[in-house]
Design a protein around this motif. Structure first.
Motif, PDB file in Angstrom:
ATOM      1  N   ALA A  25       1.002  -1.226  -0.089  1.00 44.81           N
ATOM      2  CA  ALA A  25      -0.089   0.136  -0.077  1.00 44.81           C
ATOM      3  C   ALA A  25       0.830   1.641   0.031  1.00 44.81           C
ATOM      4  CB  ALA A  25      -0.885   0.206   1.553  1.00 44.81           C
ATOM      5  N   GLU A  26       0.778   2.438  -0.484  1.00 40.78           N
ATOM      6  CA  GLU A  26       0.940   3.902  -1.175  1.00 40.78           C
ATOM      7  C   GLU A  26       1.489   4.478   0.462  1.00 40.78           C
ATOM      8  OE1 GLU A  26       0.764   6.671  -4.377  1.00 40.78           O
ATOM      9  OE2 GLU A  26      -0.833   5.373  -5.000  1.00 40.78           O
ATOM     10  N   ASP A  27       0.573   3.649   1.988  1.00 40.86           N
ATOM     11  CA  ASP A  27       1.019   4.397   2.343  1.00 40.86           C
ATOM     12  C   ASP A  27       1.769   3.571   2.988  1.00 40.86           C
ATOM     13  OD1 ASP A  27      -0.728   1.847   2.885  1.00 40.86           O
ATOM     14  OD2 ASP A  27      -1.569   3.406   4.963  1.00 40.86           O
ATOM     15  N   LYS A  28       2.351   2.479   3.370  1.00 37.44           N
ATOM     16  CA  LYS A  28       3.687   2.091   3.902  1.00 37.44           C
ATOM     17  C   LYS A  28       4.989   1.920   2.965  1.00 37.44           C
ATOM     18  CE  LYS A  28       0.803  -0.423   6.222  1.00 37.44           C
ATOM     19  NZ  LYS A  28       0.248  -0.270   7.803  1.00 37.44           N
ATOM     20  N   ILE A  29       5.077   2.467   1.960  1.00 38.33           N
ATOM     21  CA  ILE A  29       6.152   2.698   1.178  1.00 38.33           C
ATOM     22  C   ILE A  29       7.066   3.004   1.923  1.00 38.33           C
ATOM     23  CG2 ILE A  29       7.446   3.753  -0.686  1.00 38.33           C
ATOM     24  CD1 ILE A  29       4.279   2.625  -2.395  1.00 38.33           C
ATOM     25  N   LYS A  30       7.312   4.719   2.344  1.00 36.38           N
ATOM     26  CA  LYS A  30       7.838   5.346   3.256  1.00 36.38           C
ATOM     27  C   LYS A  30       8.740   4.908   4.073  1.00 36.38           C
ATOM     28  CE  LYS A  30       8.869  10.079   4.171  1.00 36.38           C
ATOM     29  NZ  LYS A  30      10.305  10.029   4.828  1.00 36.38           N
ATOM     30  N   ALA A  31       8.095   4.068   5.054  1.00 40.14           N
ATOM     31  CA  ALA A  31       8.325   3.488   6.253  1.00 40.14           C
ATOM     32  C   ALA A  31       9.331   2.663   5.532  1.00 40.14           C
ATOM     33  CB  ALA A  31       7.083   3.102   6.968  1.00 40.14           C
ATOM     34  N   LEU A  32       8.367   1.432   4.697  1.00 40.40           N
ATOM     35  CA  LEU A  32       9.830   0.702   4.145  1.00 40.40           C
ATOM     36  C   LEU A  32      10.719   0.890   3.803  1.00 40.40           C
ATOM     37  CD1 LEU A  32       7.211  -1.600   3.196  1.00 40.40           C
ATOM     38  CD2 LEU A  32       8.327  -2.245   5.115  1.00 40.40           C
ATOM     39  N   LEU A  33      11.092   2.188   2.784  1.00 37.54           N
ATOM     40  CA  LEU A  33      12.045   2.298   2.271  1.00 37.54           C
ATOM     41  C   LEU A  33      13.326   3.511   3.314  1.00 37.54           C
ATOM     42  CD1 LEU A  33      10.445   4.836  -1.067  1.00 37.54           C
ATOM     43  CD2 LEU A  33      12.277   2.591  -0.599  1.00 37.54           C
ATOM     44  N   ASP A  34      12.325   4.419   4.217  1.00 35.44           N
ATOM     45  CA  ASP A  34      13.615   4.661   5.643  1.00 35.44           C
ATOM     46  C   ASP A  34      13.905   3.062   5.886  1.00 35.44           C
ATOM     47  OD1 ASP A  34      12.712   7.136   4.851  1.00 35.44           O
ATOM     48  OD2 ASP A  34      11.108   6.965   6.219  1.00 35.44           O
ATOM     49  N   VAL A  35      13.400   2.203   6.473  1.00 34.01           N
ATOM     50  CA  VAL A  35      14.008   1.018   7.101  1.00 34.01           C
ATOM     51  C   VAL A  35      15.157   0.558   6.424  1.00 34.01           C
ATOM     52  CG1 VAL A  35      13.551  -1.095   8.121  1.00 34.01           C
ATOM     53  CG2 VAL A  35      12.181   0.565   8.645  1.00 34.01           C
ATOM     54  N   SER A  36      14.725   0.052   4.918  1.00 27.98           N
ATOM     55  CA  SER A  36      16.219   0.148   4.305  1.00 27.98           C
ATOM     56  C   SER A  36      17.184   0.169   4.500  1.00 27.98           C
ATOM     57  CB  SER A  36      15.219  -0.560   2.539  1.00 27.98           C
ATOM     58  OG  SER A  36      15.373   0.348   1.871  1.00 27.98           O
ATOM     59  N   SER A  37      16.709   1.967   4.435  1.00 29.25           N
ATOM     60  CA  SER A  37      17.904   3.016   3.802  1.00 29.25           C
ATOM     61  C   SER A  37      18.886   2.641   5.635  1.00 29.25           C
ATOM     62  CB  SER A  37      17.487   4.137   3.727  1.00 29.25           C
ATOM     63  OG  SER A  37      18.549   5.005   4.018  1.00 29.25           O
ATOM     64  N   LYS A  38      18.439   2.609   6.558  1.00 33.74           N
ATOM     65  CA  LYS A  38      18.829   2.656   8.182  1.00 33.74           C
ATOM     66  C   LYS A  38      19.381   1.537   7.517  1.00 33.74           C
ATOM     67  CE  LYS A  38      15.607   5.394  10.498  1.00 33.74           C
ATOM     68  NZ  LYS A  38      14.799   5.796  11.430  1.00 33.74           N
TER      69      LYS A  38
END
Length: 566
Positions: A19-32
């Protein structure tokens, strides 16, 4: 080029996986976490491996292939050697006339695609496969040898095939050793895991999985090997070392055994020491004529230090044993201090290091000097004490042969000084340094040639992340004297278990310690300055020796680059 997280995220939204509202959080976690979005999703169980693979393939614009659903023919495997397949995550899985279909984790790796096209003359059709799928599929490279071993094992066992006694375990151990011997293995690894016992053989320098046996037989197999090696069968928490001898196909084989406790049980490594190694000559080890002249000139000296260097498994000890056989006669007294004694040399006084009895390399070497030796061999110079005693032995008129761990010939000199040996003593005693590696030889039964341009060569070297790329290309051009190189490969056949390789040879650099070099042995001399002096004195660099063997069809470019990295 790995797929961008943003592109993958868009595709996942499109297919309703995220879902679009989950993308940003997942991208932040993958970056960290510094991992890709795909790896994060698999880690969290958000998407199945094959579903993610289909989506990634669509982003790349290539077909998706699930290798676990495909039967890969043995004839395709030699096209991409196992080491390259593992390194680049690429496996050939099908061929249709002039088209070769390959599974890749990075279908945009143009350099490797061009290299395989040039090497095979086939058109490459890339497909995307997931990292996990490719990792599992790499097991096909050991499938043939696995089947052969299981067939041999079945023949050794009774019809019931129940393994319930030491007699049954004895048959298994005999089969493991026989199979390793027949396939030219140098080491046998018997590794316990939670549910199975893995048997691996080191053949031509690389480990190959031979079989996965039931974990229930691990204790019986271990006990049998302990009995053969005269080790304690009731000791399971401490490491043990031993050896035993057997006769196989008219060859007397000594097996050096090391047993080490691990989380899942006792791991066993057995080194095969063959009696037929007595026939080795320096020329058969793979030294070039240029290097042979330097070696033969120096081993005829009556005093000084001759060193062989390189990583574990680079053939240093074999070289020293071969030299000792050449020097062995009734007119000289040869003594050695070793850990362990790998081969028995008739007429040579060999001593085994024994720390429990305070018989270290240094103490043993001191004792050897009082034994009126002409030639002394030290298995390894490990510390300042041993280095100092070896230097003193050379100063008092003995020829000392020893091994040392350094990456190349030139860096051996500062290594000795770092150990605390004065520079003037190094200059006074050091006569020659041999640095070497072992490369696999192309199988003579399936060797084939192919062409490669200078540009393709540069692209290929860049793919292996070579730092001195321009210099390496220039050196190769000087040897080849042309715009196109003729290289060689093994297609794979029954003689080489479809690997394309059979046997090993050495690539080496031999540094003759000339008077000019002796004058410049000092803590103030840089490695670059010393290398220039060595080159002027006639040293041919290891990479050049390797390339000459590549162009002569003895080995492959990938092999030379592999051992230079190692």
């Amino acid at each position: 080029m790995p797929i961008k997280n943003e592109d993958l995220a868009a595709a996942l939204v499109k297919h309703g996986v995220l879902a679009e509202d989950k993308i940003k959080a997942l991208l932040d976690v993958s970056s960290k976490k510094n991992i890709s979005l795909g790896e994060l999703l698999l880690e969290k169980g958000k998407v199945a491996d094959d579903k993610l693979g289909q989506i990634v393939a669509e982003v790349y614009g290539v077909p998706y292939i699930k290798l676990s659903d495909v039967t890969i023919k043995d004839t395709l495997l030699p096209i991409v050697p196992h080491k390259l397949a593992q390194h680049q995550r690429i496996i050939p899985f099908a061929r249709e006339e002039n088209i070769l279909k390959v599974a890749m984790n990075d279908p945009q790796n143009i350099e490797i695609i061009d290299f395989i096209e040039n090497k095979t003359g086939l058109s490459i059709e890339p497909h995307y496969a997931t990292k996990n799928d490719i990792q599992l599929a790499l097991k096909v490279y050991s499938r043939d040898v696995n089947e052969k071993f299981n067939k041999l094992l079945e023949g050794a066992m009774s019809d019931s095939k129940k393994i319930e006694s030491l007699e049954d375990a004895s048959k298994i151990v005999d089969t493991i050793i026989l199979f390793a011997f027949q396939n030219g293995a140098s080491d046998i690894h018997i590794e316990p895991h939670k549910n199975y016992l893995i048997i691996r053989n080191r053949i031509d320098g690389l480990l190959n999985t031979i079989a996965e046996l039931p974990i229930e037989i691990a204790e019986l197999v271990t006990t049998r090997i302990k009995v053969l090696s005269n080790l304690r069968t009731d000791e399971h928490r401490a490491s043990q070392d031993g050896r035993f001898e057997i006769d196989l196909e008219n060859n007397e084989i000594t097996l050096r055994v090391s047993i080490l406790p691990t989380y899942d049980g006792e791991k066993i490594v057995m080194r095969l020491l063959r009696s037929d190694s007595n026939s080795l000559k320096l020329a058969t080890l793979g030294y070039s004529e240029h290097n042979l002249k330097i070696i033969e000139r120096n081993i005829s000296k009556t005093h000084g230090i001759l060193l062989t260097t390189g990583p574990t498994g680079s053939g240093k000890t074999t070289t020293l044993y071969t030299v000792l056989r050449m020097l062995n006669s009734s007119e000289v007294n040869i003594s050695t201090i070793e850990d362990p004694i790998e081969y028995r040399l008739e007429g040579v006084n060999q001593t085994q290091v024994n720390p429990k009895a305070d018989l270290t390399f240094a103490n043993g070497l001191r004792s050897l000097v009082r034994q009126d030796p002409d030639i002394i061999m030290v298995g390894e110079i490990r510390d300042q004490e041993t280095a100092t005693v070896a230097i003193n032995a050379a100063l008092t008129g003995h020829l000392v042969l020893a091994t040392l761990h350094t990456n190349d010939a030139v860096s051996t000199i500062p290594r000795l000084m770092e150990m605390g040996v004065e520079s003037f003593l190094v200059a006074a005693t050091l006569e020659m340094i041999i640095a070497q590696r072992l490369v696999r030889q192309i199988c003579k039964h399936c060797k084939a040639s192919y062409g490669m341009s200078i540009k393709q060569l540069a692209d290929f070297l860049a793919n292996f992340e070579e730092q001195e790329l321009d210099a390496m290309v220039e050196e190769i051009k000087q040897i080849n004297k042309g715009e196109v190189f003729t290289l060689y490969k093994g297609d794979g056949c029954e003689h080489c278990n479809n690997t394309g390789f059979k046997g090993r040879t050495c690539v080496a650099e031999v540094m003759d310690i000339s008077d000019e070099i002796k004058k410049n042995i000092s803590p103030n001399t840089t490695l670059e300055e010393m290398e220039n002096l060595a080159t002027k004195s006639g040293m041919q660099k290891m990479f050049i020796d390797g390339i000459e063997k590549v162009l002569a069809g003895e080995t492959t470019l990938e092999e030379v680059l592999r051992v230079m990295h190692d």
